[in-house]
Design a protein around this motif. Structure first.
Motif, PDB file in Angstrom:
ATOM      1  N   ALA A   1      16.676  -4.186  -1.947  1.00 47.99           N
ATOM      2  CA  ALA A   1      15.241  -3.936  -1.876  1.00 47.99           C
ATOM      3  C   ALA A   1      14.560  -4.247  -3.199  1.00 47.99           C
ATOM      4  CB  ALA A   1      15.002  -2.481  -1.508  1.00 47.99           C
ATOM      5  N   GLY A   2      13.364  -4.773  -3.094  1.00 48.24           N
ATOM      6  CA  GLY A   2      12.536  -5.001  -4.274  1.00 48.24           C
ATOM      7  C   GLY A   2      11.309  -4.138  -4.125  1.00 48.24           C
ATOM      8  N   ASP A   3      11.276  -3.035  -4.865  1.00 50.63           N
ATOM      9  CA  ASP A   3      10.187  -2.068  -4.686  1.00 50.63           C
ATOM     10  C   ASP A   3       9.125  -2.304  -5.738  1.00 50.63           C
ATOM     11  OD1 ASP A   3       8.594   0.054  -4.178  1.00 50.63           O
ATOM     12  OD2 ASP A   3      10.199   1.538  -4.125  1.00 50.63           O
ATOM     13  N   THR A   4       7.921  -2.610  -5.289  1.00 45.28           N
ATOM     14  CA  THR A   4       6.844  -2.831  -6.255  1.00 45.28           C
ATOM     15  C   THR A   4       6.231  -1.507  -6.675  1.00 45.28           C
ATOM     16  OG1 THR A   4       5.147  -2.856  -4.577  1.00 45.28           O
ATOM     17  CG2 THR A   4       6.231  -4.932  -5.025  1.00 45.28           C
TER      18      THR A   4
ATOM     19  N   LEU B   1       6.983 -19.460   3.338  1.00 45.88           N
ATOM     20  CA  LEU B   1       6.311 -18.344   2.652  1.00 45.88           C
ATOM     21  C   LEU B   1       4.795 -18.384   2.806  1.00 45.88           C
ATOM     22  CD1 LEU B   1       8.503 -17.655  -0.512  1.00 45.88           C
ATOM     23  CD2 LEU B   1       8.531 -16.568   1.739  1.00 45.88           C
ATOM     24  N   ASN B   2       4.220 -19.575   2.955  1.00 44.89           N
ATOM     25  CA  ASN B   2       2.760 -19.616   3.172  1.00 44.89           C
ATOM     26  C   ASN B   2       2.393 -18.912   4.477  1.00 44.89           C
ATOM     27  OD1 ASN B   2       2.148 -20.773   0.794  1.00 44.89           O
ATOM     28  ND2 ASN B   2       2.122 -22.889   1.559  1.00 44.89           N
ATOM     29  N   LYS B   3       3.233 -19.086   5.510  1.00 47.88           N
ATOM     30  CA  LYS B   3       2.960 -18.412   6.790  1.00 47.88           C
ATOM     31  C   LYS B   3       3.227 -16.911   6.686  1.00 47.88           C
ATOM     32  CE  LYS B   3       1.726 -21.951   9.276  1.00 47.88           C
ATOM     33  NZ  LYS B   3       0.641 -22.129  10.208  1.00 47.88           N
ATOM     34  N   VAL B   4       4.244 -16.547   5.926  1.00 45.68           N
ATOM     35  CA  VAL B   4       4.532 -15.112   5.765  1.00 45.68           C
ATOM     36  C   VAL B   4       3.376 -14.435   5.030  1.00 45.68           C
ATOM     37  CG1 VAL B   4       6.074 -13.445   4.651  1.00 45.68           C
ATOM     38  CG2 VAL B   4       7.026 -15.400   5.851  1.00 45.68           C
ATOM     39  N   LYS B   5       2.831 -15.113   4.010  1.00 50.61           N
ATOM     40  CA  LYS B   5       1.683 -14.543   3.268  1.00 50.61           C
ATOM     41  C   LYS B   5       0.505 -14.345   4.211  1.00 50.61           C
ATOM     42  CE  LYS B   5       2.326 -17.385  -0.572  1.00 50.61           C
ATOM     43  NZ  LYS B   5       1.842 -18.166  -1.672  1.00 50.61           N
ATOM     44  N   LYS B   6       0.302 -15.345   5.070  1.00 52.85           N
ATOM     45  CA  LYS B   6      -0.802 -15.271   6.039  1.00 52.85           C
ATOM     46  C   LYS B   6      -0.579 -14.071   6.984  1.00 52.85           C
ATOM     47  CE  LYS B   6      -3.542 -18.400   8.753  1.00 52.85           C
ATOM     48  NZ  LYS B   6      -3.588 -18.951  10.035  1.00 52.85           N
ATOM     49  N   ALA B   7       0.653 -13.925   7.458  1.00 50.34           N
ATOM     50  CA  ALA B   7       0.961 -12.821   8.384  1.00 50.34           C
ATOM     51  C   ALA B   7       0.737 -11.473   7.699  1.00 50.34           C
ATOM     52  CB  ALA B   7       2.404 -12.943   8.868  1.00 50.34           C
ATOM     53  N   ALA B   8       1.127 -11.373   6.438  1.00 52.00           N
ATOM     54  CA  ALA B   8       0.957 -10.107   5.706  1.00 52.00           C
ATOM     55  C   ALA B   8      -0.531  -9.810   5.521  1.00 52.00           C
ATOM     56  CB  ALA B   8       1.664 -10.192   4.353  1.00 52.00           C
TER      57      ALA B   8
ATOM     58  N   ASN C   1      19.772 -18.361   1.640  1.00 51.53           N
ATOM     59  CA  ASN C   1      19.406 -19.398   0.669  1.00 51.53           C
ATOM     60  C   ASN C   1      18.898 -18.783  -0.638  1.00 51.53           C
ATOM     61  OD1 ASN C   1      17.030 -21.272  -0.457  1.00 51.53           O
ATOM     62  ND2 ASN C   1      18.614 -22.538   0.477  1.00 51.53           N
ATOM     63  N   SER C   2      19.514 -19.191  -1.746  1.00 53.65           N
ATOM     64  CA  SER C   2      19.192 -18.530  -3.023  1.00 53.65           C
ATOM     65  C   SER C   2      17.746 -18.797  -3.446  1.00 53.65           C
ATOM     66  CB  SER C   2      20.171 -18.966  -4.116  1.00 53.65           C
ATOM     67  OG  SER C   2      20.140 -20.359  -4.247  1.00 53.65           O
ATOM     68  N   GLY C   3      17.239 -20.012  -3.154  1.00 56.98           N
ATOM     69  CA  GLY C   3      15.855 -20.326  -3.517  1.00 56.98           C
ATOM     70  C   GLY C   3      14.865 -19.496  -2.718  1.00 56.98           C
ATOM     71  N   LEU C   4      15.143 -19.323  -1.418  1.00 56.20           N
ATOM     72  CA  LEU C   4      14.243 -18.521  -0.572  1.00 56.20           C
ATOM     73  C   LEU C   4      14.276 -17.053  -1.003  1.00 56.20           C
ATOM     74  CD1 LEU C   4      12.347 -18.125   1.844  1.00 56.20           C
ATOM     75  CD2 LEU C   4      14.351 -17.918   3.317  1.00 56.20           C
ATOM     76  N   ARG C   5      15.471 -16.540  -1.295  1.00 58.03           N
ATOM     77  CA  ARG C   5      15.589 -15.132  -1.703  1.00 58.03           C
ATOM     78  C   ARG C   5      14.765 -14.873  -2.969  1.00 58.03           C
ATOM     79  NH1 ARG C   5      20.454 -13.235   1.153  1.00 58.03           N
ATOM     80  NH2 ARG C   5      20.998 -11.559  -0.272  1.00 58.03           N
ATOM     81  N   LYS C   6      14.867 -15.825  -3.922  1.00 58.37           N
ATOM     82  CA  LYS C   6      14.154 -15.658  -5.201  1.00 58.37           C
ATOM     83  C   LYS C   6      12.643 -15.780  -4.996  1.00 58.37           C
ATOM     84  CE  LYS C   6      14.424 -17.583  -9.877  1.00 58.37           C
ATOM     85  NZ  LYS C   6      13.336 -18.549 -10.035  1.00 58.37           N
ATOM     86  N   ALA C   7      12.238 -16.807  -4.248  1.00 55.40           N
ATOM     87  CA  ALA C   7      10.794 -17.044  -4.047  1.00 55.40           C
ATOM     88  C   ALA C   7      10.168 -15.899  -3.244  1.00 55.40           C
ATOM     89  CB  ALA C   7      10.587 -18.377  -3.328  1.00 55.40           C
ATOM     90  N   PHE C   8      10.911 -15.384  -2.263  1.00 55.34           N
ATOM     91  CA  PHE C   8      10.418 -14.271  -1.443  1.00 55.34           C
ATOM     92  C   PHE C   8      10.209 -13.034  -2.324  1.00 55.34           C
ATOM     93  CE2 PHE C   8      11.695 -10.636   1.421  1.00 55.34           C
ATOM     94  CZ  PHE C   8      10.537 -10.620   2.190  1.00 55.34           C
ATOM     95  N   ARG C   9      11.206 -12.765  -3.155  1.00 56.71           N
ATOM     96  CA  ARG C   9      11.129 -11.618  -4.068  1.00 56.71           C
ATOM     97  C   ARG C   9       9.924 -11.767  -5.007  1.00 56.71           C
ATOM     98  NH1 ARG C   9      13.719  -8.225  -2.681  1.00 56.71           N
ATOM     99  NH2 ARG C   9      15.881  -8.435  -3.247  1.00 56.71           N
ATOM    100  N   GLU C  10       9.775 -12.972  -5.584  1.00 60.61           N
ATOM    101  CA  GLU C  10       8.670 -13.189  -6.549  1.00 60.61           C
ATOM    102  C   GLU C  10       7.308 -13.080  -5.874  1.00 60.61           C
ATOM    103  OE1 GLU C  10      11.261 -16.061  -9.536  1.00 60.61           O
ATOM    104  OE2 GLU C  10       9.729 -16.968  -8.239  1.00 60.61           O
ATOM    105  N   THR C  11       7.217 -13.630  -4.645  1.00 66.58           N
ATOM    106  CA  THR C  11       5.951 -13.547  -3.903  1.00 66.58           C
ATOM    107  C   THR C  11       5.623 -12.078  -3.653  1.00 66.58           C
ATOM    108  OG1 THR C  11       6.528 -15.600  -2.802  1.00 66.58           O
ATOM    109  CG2 THR C  11       4.746 -14.350  -1.815  1.00 66.58           C
ATOM    110  N   GLY C  12       6.637 -11.316  -3.271  1.00 66.08           N
ATOM    111  CA  GLY C  12       6.446  -9.886  -3.014  1.00 66.08           C
ATOM    112  C   GLY C  12       5.941  -9.159  -4.253  1.00 66.08           C
ATOM    113  N   GLU C  13       6.540  -9.504  -5.396  1.00 67.96           N
ATOM    114  CA  GLU C  13       6.116  -8.845  -6.645  1.00 67.96           C
ATOM    115  C   GLU C  13       4.666  -9.148  -6.959  1.00 67.96           C
ATOM    116  OE1 GLU C  13       8.985  -9.939  -9.662  1.00 67.96           O
ATOM    117  OE2 GLU C  13      10.487  -8.731  -8.588  1.00 67.96           O
ATOM    118  N   SER C  14       4.272 -10.415  -6.742  1.00 70.39           N
ATOM    119  CA  SER C  14       2.890 -10.765  -7.111  1.00 70.39           C
ATOM    120  C   SER C  14       1.873 -10.215  -6.113  1.00 70.39           C
ATOM    121  CB  SER C  14       2.748 -12.279  -7.280  1.00 70.39           C
ATOM    122  OG  SER C  14       2.846 -12.887  -6.019  1.00 70.39           O
ATOM    123  N   LEU C  15       2.300  -9.964  -4.868  1.00 71.65           N
ATOM    124  CA  LEU C  15       1.325  -9.505  -3.864  1.00 71.65           C
ATOM    125  C   LEU C  15       1.448  -8.014  -3.539  1.00 71.65           C
ATOM    126  CD1 LEU C  15       1.362 -12.583  -1.455  1.00 71.65           C
ATOM    127  CD2 LEU C  15      -0.348 -11.980  -3.161  1.00 71.65           C
ATOM    128  N   GLY C  16       2.336  -7.303  -4.232  1.00 71.79           N
ATOM    129  CA  GLY C  16       2.452  -5.861  -4.017  1.00 71.79           C
ATOM    130  C   GLY C  16       3.162  -5.475  -2.731  1.00 71.79           C
TER     131      GLY C  16
END
Ligand code: KG4
Ligand code: ZN
Length: 367
Positions: free
Chosen positions: A131-134, A284-291, A308-323
């Motif tokens: 889990a990545g808890d903001t 991730l653009n669609k996931v951001k839209k859904a959120a 996929n290591s790139g998706l895991r990292k990008a997903f985590r980073e997107t989550g951090e920036s969007l709360g």
């Protein structure tokens, strides 16, 4: 009087080319054995008939190993769970017939599980999600699985309902709202190829063996994702399309190879990084839209491509920036496994949602 006997489930997954058996007790995974089928590599994809035969060979030793590792007696089992749909019909039949025979011989109930729902619920395996808890406005749920997480010695939080899940596998790409463990709603999906297929077909064009997803991941780690620009399709709503990307890659490679026959060999890392980067940004653009549209802040990913290591990292980073609070299943619960069938079976069991012995396997994905 309420029974205090633990709920112990033996689960079987056999939808594609992995034969897997897991045992769970009160939602905690005691064992998860996976036998992968190397036989398909030489054919560049899964050969259904060979998959069924390999399941037949693997299923008894895999179930044996799972029971031994869990250290339980068969008489302790409360129910047998199996993957009912979707998947290769011959492969599903091996697992479902085995599960039915076992349930019948032990005189215990049968639980029919949907493979795509199970991928989503892999995020509810205690101690399994990373889990990545903001810390921003995220409520934790004190539910029975949270208690189970404490029991296995982890305080890693689990997602709260409703949560969003991007499920990306070899056959499906979906955005799902999980209202409760058994109430899942698909709000977006691919119109053509799945994300896993986009990885595998791109890998094939690069001359890499099947399944190509993990190899693209490996080479992409050394490459520059900004080196080559592949198009992002403009698909309305929350749906996806990956067939245009495949065609763009095909033409791009044909053009480059006409100038330099060694183009792929000389630029493999940058090509892989650029393809992977585009697949990730489409997802991730669609996931951001859904959120944004749902206002949901607990987000999960699931399915083979979530390894996929790139998706895991990008997903985590997107989550951090969007709360968001982000959740990613541990690696072994991303690709096909029976632990996710066990956890889903556990919820069916709690709901009293048992399958009849005449429940038939289905290749199709309705839910
Ligand atoms: O969920 P899964 O194991 O099986 C299905 O239900 O389809 O997903 C398999 C897909 C394949 O397309 C495989 O290439 C992809 O997941 N995959 C990956 C990675 N590991 C597995 N794709 C990209 N990067 C990875 N590390
Ligand atoms: Zn799967």
């Amino acid at each position: 009087m309420l029974s205090t006997k633990p709920v112990t489930i033996l689960a079987i997954e056999s939808s594609c080319d992995e034969t897997s058996c897991a045992i769970s007790r009160d939602g905690v995974i005691l064992s998860n054995i996976i036998a992968s089928q190397a036989v398909h590599e030489q054919y560049g994809g899964v050969v259904p008939e060979l998959a069924s035969r390999a399941h037949m060979q693997n299923i008894v030793p895999v179930v044996d190993a799972a029971v031994k590792k869990a250290g339980i007696a068969m008489t302790e089992l409360s129910a047998i769970a199996f993957t009912q749909a979707p998947g290769l019909i011959g492969s599903l039949l091996v697992g479902s017939q085995f599960a039915k025979s076992l349930a019948m011989s032990l005189g215990i109930p049968l639980l029919a599980v949907h493979h795509m729902q199970a991928h989503v619920l892999a995020n509810l395996i205690p101690g399994a999600a990373i889990a990545g808890d903001t810390g921003k406005g995220a409520a934790t749920t004190a539910n029975s699985m949270q208690a189970a997480a404490a029991a296995v010695g982890t305080d890693t939080p689990l997602p709260s309902f409703p949560f969003l899940c991007l499920t990306v596998s070899g056959g499906h790409t979906q955005i799902v709202v999980a209202h409760s463990p058994l109430k899942l709603e698909v709000i977006g999906e691919t119109l053509d190829d799945a994300a896993g297929e986009a990885f595998d077909k791109s890998a094939k064009l690069l001359g890499l063996p099947y399944p190509g997803g993990p190899l693209i991941d490996k080479y992409a780690r050394e490459g520059n994702p900004a080196r080559f620009a592949f198009p992002e399709p403009q698909i309305p709503g929350l749906n996806f399309s990956f067939s245009g990307l495949k065609t763009a890659i095909l033409y791009f490679l044909q053009q480059q190879k006409a100038n330099d026959p060694d183009f792929v060999t000389n630029n493999l890392a940058d090509i892989c990084a650029s393809i992977q980067g585009r697949i990730i940004s489409i997802l991730l653009n669609k996931v951001k839209k859904a959120a944004r549209e749902t206002g949901i802040k607990d987000l999960c990913i699931a399915g083979g491509v979530s390894a996929n290591s790139g998706l895991r990292k990008a997903f985590r980073e997107t989550g951090e920036s969007l709360g968001w609070r982000t959740f990613i299943p541990a690696f072994e619960y991303c690709t096909d496994n029976a632990a996710m069938i066990a956890i889903t079976g556990h919820y069916h069991y709690l709901a009293g949602d048992f399958a009849s012995l005449s429940a038939s396997a289905s290749a199709r994905a309705e839910w």
